[in-house]
Design a protein around this motif. Sequence first.
Motif, PDB file in Angstrom:
ATOM      1  N   THR A  17       0.792  -1.222   0.000  1.00 27.31           N
ATOM      2  CA  THR A  17       0.000   0.000   0.000  1.00 27.31           C
ATOM      3  C   THR A  17       0.824   1.272   0.000  1.00 27.31           C
ATOM      4  O   THR A  17       0.312   2.335  -0.318  1.00 27.31           O
ATOM      5  CB  THR A  17      -0.929   0.016   1.226  1.00 27.31           C
ATOM      6  OG1 THR A  17      -0.137  -0.133   2.414  1.00 27.31           O
ATOM      7  CG2 THR A  17      -1.929  -1.131   1.168  1.00 27.31           C
ATOM      8  N   VAL A  18       2.100   1.179   0.386  1.00 29.42           N
ATOM      9  CA  VAL A  18       2.931   2.380   0.425  1.00 29.42           C
ATOM     10  C   VAL A  18       3.468   2.658  -0.974  1.00 29.42           C
ATOM     11  O   VAL A  18       4.123   1.818  -1.577  1.00 29.42           O
ATOM     12  CB  VAL A  18       4.105   2.216   1.424  1.00 29.42           C
ATOM     13  CG1 VAL A  18       4.995   3.447   1.404  1.00 29.42           C
ATOM     14  CG2 VAL A  18       3.552   1.996   2.830  1.00 29.42           C
ATOM     15  N   LYS A  19       3.178   3.828  -1.504  1.00 28.90           N
ATOM     16  CA  LYS A  19       3.584   4.174  -2.864  1.00 28.90           C
ATOM     17  C   LYS A  19       4.847   5.009  -2.897  1.00 28.90           C
ATOM     18  O   LYS A  19       5.516   5.082  -3.916  1.00 28.90           O
ATOM     19  CB  LYS A  19       2.447   4.937  -3.561  1.00 28.90           C
ATOM     20  CG  LYS A  19       1.132   4.154  -3.609  1.00 28.90           C
ATOM     21  CD  LYS A  19       1.288   2.828  -4.314  1.00 28.90           C
ATOM     22  CE  LYS A  19      -0.022   2.056  -4.361  1.00 28.90           C
ATOM     23  NZ  LYS A  19       0.142   0.728  -4.975  1.00 28.90           N
ATOM     24  N   LYS A  20       5.169   5.689  -1.805  1.00 25.83           N
ATOM     25  CA  LYS A  20       6.339   6.556  -1.768  1.00 25.83           C
ATOM     26  C   LYS A  20       7.333   5.990  -0.781  1.00 25.83           C
ATOM     27  O   LYS A  20       7.052   5.925   0.423  1.00 25.83           O
ATOM     28  CB  LYS A  20       5.940   7.980  -1.372  1.00 25.83           C
ATOM     29  CG  LYS A  20       7.007   9.007  -1.665  1.00 25.83           C
ATOM     30  CD  LYS A  20       6.463  10.407  -1.439  1.00 25.83           C
ATOM     31  CE  LYS A  20       7.512  11.452  -1.824  1.00 25.83           C
ATOM     32  NZ  LYS A  20       7.008  12.826  -1.601  1.00 25.83           N
ATOM     33  N   PHE A  21       8.474   5.568  -1.262  1.00 30.61           N
ATOM     34  CA  PHE A  21       9.440   4.880  -0.419  1.00 30.61           C
ATOM     35  C   PHE A  21      10.576   5.825  -0.059  1.00 30.61           C
ATOM     36  O   PHE A  21      11.544   5.988  -0.802  1.00 30.61           O
ATOM     37  CB  PHE A  21       9.981   3.638  -1.126  1.00 30.61           C
ATOM     38  CG  PHE A  21       8.916   2.657  -1.507  1.00 30.61           C
ATOM     39  CD1 PHE A  21       8.351   1.826  -0.560  1.00 30.61           C
ATOM     40  CD2 PHE A  21       8.448   2.589  -2.804  1.00 30.61           C
ATOM     41  CE1 PHE A  21       7.353   0.929  -0.899  1.00 30.61           C
ATOM     42  CE2 PHE A  21       7.464   1.697  -3.159  1.00 30.61           C
ATOM     43  CZ  PHE A  21       6.904   0.859  -2.204  1.00 30.61           C
ATOM     44  N   GLU A  22      10.450   6.473   1.088  1.00 33.16           N
ATOM     45  CA  GLU A  22      11.512   7.309   1.610  1.00 33.16           C
ATOM     46  C   GLU A  22      11.284   7.469   3.109  1.00 33.16           C
ATOM     47  O   GLU A  22      10.158   7.361   3.600  1.00 33.16           O
ATOM     48  CB  GLU A  22      11.565   8.666   0.916  1.00 33.16           C
ATOM     49  CG  GLU A  22      10.267   9.435   0.973  1.00 33.16           C
ATOM     50  CD  GLU A  22      10.337  10.735   0.214  1.00 33.16           C
ATOM     51  OE1 GLU A  22       9.619  11.676   0.602  1.00 33.16           O
ATOM     52  OE2 GLU A  22      11.099  10.816  -0.771  1.00 33.16           O
ATOM     53  N   LEU A  23      12.360   7.746   3.829  1.00 34.16           N
ATOM     54  CA  LEU A  23      12.242   7.859   5.282  1.00 34.16           C
ATOM     55  C   LEU A  23      11.332   9.008   5.684  1.00 34.16           C
ATOM     56  O   LEU A  23      10.621   8.924   6.686  1.00 34.16           O
ATOM     57  CB  LEU A  23      13.637   8.039   5.899  1.00 34.16           C
ATOM     58  CG  LEU A  23      14.593   6.839   5.775  1.00 34.16           C
ATOM     59  CD1 LEU A  23      15.911   7.140   6.468  1.00 34.16           C
ATOM     60  CD2 LEU A  23      13.970   5.569   6.350  1.00 34.16           C
ATOM     61  N   ALA A  47       8.612   9.972   4.305  1.00 30.17           N
ATOM     62  CA  ALA A  47       7.217   9.534   4.264  1.00 30.17           C
ATOM     63  C   ALA A  47       6.880   8.687   5.486  1.00 30.17           C
ATOM     64  O   ALA A  47       5.789   8.794   6.049  1.00 30.17           O
ATOM     65  CB  ALA A  47       6.958   8.751   2.974  1.00 30.17           C
ATOM     66  N   LEU A  48       7.821   7.830   5.914  1.00 26.22           N
ATOM     67  CA  LEU A  48       7.580   6.994   7.087  1.00 26.22           C
ATOM     68  C   LEU A  48       7.581   7.814   8.374  1.00 26.22           C
ATOM     69  O   LEU A  48       7.004   7.399   9.383  1.00 26.22           O
ATOM     70  CB  LEU A  48       8.633   5.885   7.176  1.00 26.22           C
ATOM     71  CG  LEU A  48       8.663   4.876   6.028  1.00 26.22           C
ATOM     72  CD1 LEU A  48       9.685   3.785   6.305  1.00 26.22           C
ATOM     73  CD2 LEU A  48       7.295   4.262   5.790  1.00 26.22           C
ATOM     74  N   ALA A  49       8.252   8.983   8.355  1.00 24.03           N
ATOM     75  CA  ALA A  49       8.293   9.841   9.542  1.00 24.03           C
ATOM     76  C   ALA A  49       7.122  10.819   9.598  1.00 24.03           C
ATOM     77  O   ALA A  49       6.918  11.481  10.614  1.00 24.03           O
ATOM     78  CB  ALA A  49       9.610  10.613   9.577  1.00 24.03           C
ATOM     79  N   ALA A  50       6.349  10.914   8.518  1.00 24.39           N
ATOM     80  CA  ALA A  50       5.211  11.834   8.480  1.00 24.39           C
ATOM     81  C   ALA A  50       4.108  11.351   9.422  1.00 24.39           C
ATOM     82  O   ALA A  50       4.003  10.150   9.711  1.00 24.39           O
ATOM     83  CB  ALA A  50       4.686  11.956   7.053  1.00 24.39           C
ATOM     84  N   ILE A  74      12.755  -1.429   4.374  1.00 25.12           N
ATOM     85  CA  ILE A  74      13.994  -1.705   3.649  1.00 25.12           C
ATOM     86  C   ILE A  74      14.085  -0.847   2.388  1.00 25.12           C
ATOM     87  O   ILE A  74      15.129  -0.268   2.070  1.00 25.12           O
ATOM     88  CB  ILE A  74      14.097  -3.209   3.307  1.00 25.12           C
ATOM     89  CG1 ILE A  74      14.351  -4.028   4.582  1.00 25.12           C
ATOM     90  CG2 ILE A  74      15.196  -3.469   2.280  1.00 25.12           C
ATOM     91  CD1 ILE A  74      14.327  -5.524   4.377  1.00 25.12           C
ATOM     92  N   LYS A  75      12.965  -0.737   1.667  1.00 22.88           N
ATOM     93  CA  LYS A  75      12.966   0.071   0.446  1.00 22.88           C
ATOM     94  C   LYS A  75      13.167   1.551   0.767  1.00 22.88           C
ATOM     95  O   LYS A  75      13.805   2.286  -0.005  1.00 22.88           O
ATOM     96  CB  LYS A  75      11.664  -0.148  -0.319  1.00 22.88           C
ATOM     97  CG  LYS A  75      11.525  -1.557  -0.859  1.00 22.88           C
ATOM     98  CD  LYS A  75      10.211  -1.781  -1.573  1.00 22.88           C
ATOM     99  CE  LYS A  75      10.219  -1.195  -2.950  1.00 22.88           C
ATOM    100  NZ  LYS A  75       9.065  -1.655  -3.757  1.00 22.88           N
ATOM    101  N   ALA A  76      12.620   2.004   1.882  1.00 22.08           N
ATOM    102  CA  ALA A  76      12.817   3.401   2.269  1.00 22.08           C
ATOM    103  C   ALA A  76      14.289   3.673   2.592  1.00 22.08           C
ATOM    104  O   ALA A  76      14.811   4.754   2.273  1.00 22.08           O
ATOM    105  CB  ALA A  76      11.950   3.740   3.480  1.00 22.08           C
ATOM    106  N   MET A  77      14.977   2.711   3.205  1.00 17.87           N
ATOM    107  CA  MET A  77      16.407   2.891   3.466  1.00 17.87           C
ATOM    108  C   MET A  77      17.209   2.874   2.167  1.00 17.87           C
ATOM    109  O   MET A  77      18.150   3.658   1.988  1.00 17.87           O
ATOM    110  CB  MET A  77      16.909   1.809   4.428  1.00 17.87           C
ATOM    111  CG  MET A  77      16.427   2.015   5.857  1.00 17.87           C
ATOM    112  SD  MET A  77      17.373   1.053   7.069  1.00 17.87           S
ATOM    113  CE  MET A  77      16.734  -0.579   6.748  1.00 17.87           C
ATOM    114  N   ILE A  78      16.840   1.989   1.249  1.00 17.64           N
ATOM    115  CA  ILE A  78      17.532   1.934  -0.040  1.00 17.64           C
ATOM    116  C   ILE A  78      17.351   3.247  -0.801  1.00 17.64           C
ATOM    117  O   ILE A  78      18.259   3.709  -1.501  1.00 17.64           O
ATOM    118  CB  ILE A  78      17.028   0.736  -0.856  1.00 17.64           C
ATOM    119  CG1 ILE A  78      17.512  -0.568  -0.216  1.00 17.64           C
ATOM    120  CG2 ILE A  78      17.483   0.811  -2.311  1.00 17.64           C
ATOM    121  CD1 ILE A  78      16.948  -1.822  -0.824  1.00 17.64           C
TER     122      ILE A  78
END
Length: 463
Positions: free
Chosen positions: A220-226, A228-231, A269-273
């Motif tokens: 479901t997550v379309k934007k892979f970056e830290l 976005a996960l911190a929002a 993992i994808k957000a870290m990459i």
Amino acid sequence: MILKEERFSVITYMHRRSDAANGDVERRMPERGPAMENKDSIVTVFEEWVRDIRSELAIAKGRTDEERQEYNETLNRAILGYEEDRSKLLALIHDIVAKRRLSDLPIGSSYGSLPEAIFAEIIGLNVLELILKNKEGLEEIQVVGRQIFEVRNGTAVPSVHMLPSVRDLERIQQNLVLFNQDTLNPRKKWAEVVLRDGSRVTMTAAGFTSEPTLTIRLYTVKKFELAALAAPGLATMNEAMKGLILCLIRSYFNMVVIGPTNSGKTNFIKAMIAEMEDHERIITIESRFELHLRRDFPQKNIVEYEIDEEDPRHAGMQAFKLALRQSPKRICHAEIRDHDANLYVRACTRGHEGSITSVHVNELEDVPDAITDMCMLDGRGMDPIRLTKRITEYVTQVGFEMAVVKGKRKIVRIGEFSYEKGQVCVNDLAIYDDSTDSWKFPGNCRIAHRKKSTKMTEPGIRC
């Protein structure tokens, strides 16, 4: 005129149309006399229509080889969920239904039109189509026999929908494997299919499990970056956590991620990459393409391997051998399993710093011992104590633990591994506090790691 009691067949029908130059033969649901008041009779006629239209779609009669190949690709993509191709197939079914002047829906149908009902039988997923229309918060669909569960925001609840019969589930299973070079039969009672967006479908047949099962995991997550996960919307971490994780990534620590199924390990993992330098060569090794890094990060220098352990020429060992010759800066291994543990350990201890993997264990303290146990399974004579020490210091330098907390995926712990006095130790760098919905930072990196992070980290980012 076709007699009411005559069994309908597409081939017979086509012959009649061909023989009657001016004929306009109609094929409707038989008039509802006393015999047709029986629901089973109406369903049987509908099933005949479905079988015949399925056959006509599969034959692709009158097409050239190139057109037939393109048409089969359309069928394949429609089964896999490509909206454009699904629309093409639905339009084609509309045309077929209109030409035959079919009209009546089976009694109790949940669909608005006959073409939609037929599409659901031939290409679609029956009532699962209705669930997929409401994707808000939908993460997973779980089917056992007729019963359906919907996983939304990390919680599974019974669906308001239920499959009409177990046979409907078995038909859905066969639709999903039909164009994906896989089988589900008495000799092989399981199958896996990867959908267009990276969603994963796992199926089992009766005999392997007590009832047929189907599990669709949706990414479901379309934007892979830290960021976005911190929002606030996701809140997997906060800004302070993001800074710490950036420090660990840019310091080239070898990292491992743990957590239960559906806790967000792959997305993290994808957000870290996403934060790694684009020019760095990253090699991924998976049993099935799940990360899809080339698709999501086309600008990055990425090589993706899909291994097949049943084929020695394309097994994990061969993939690792080739990968190590392709000058990787980092190796991303989706999940360490028994047969490839030694290879990943070897890669991490031969200069490929900054690599990342996941392991199925309960706590971070269990990770080095679990990998050691997997390494020992290959039968080579190794000292388990020395091997555990080596894994702790070089393979699992930093660990991340994930969990679902109150419907949100959280990084609940970040720990630095060390081996002291013959024991695996984890120095907590960050811990999630459920009572305050925030993170605490109780410790700092060891001196050796702190020197490394100070040297490798950009100004303004501190461990």
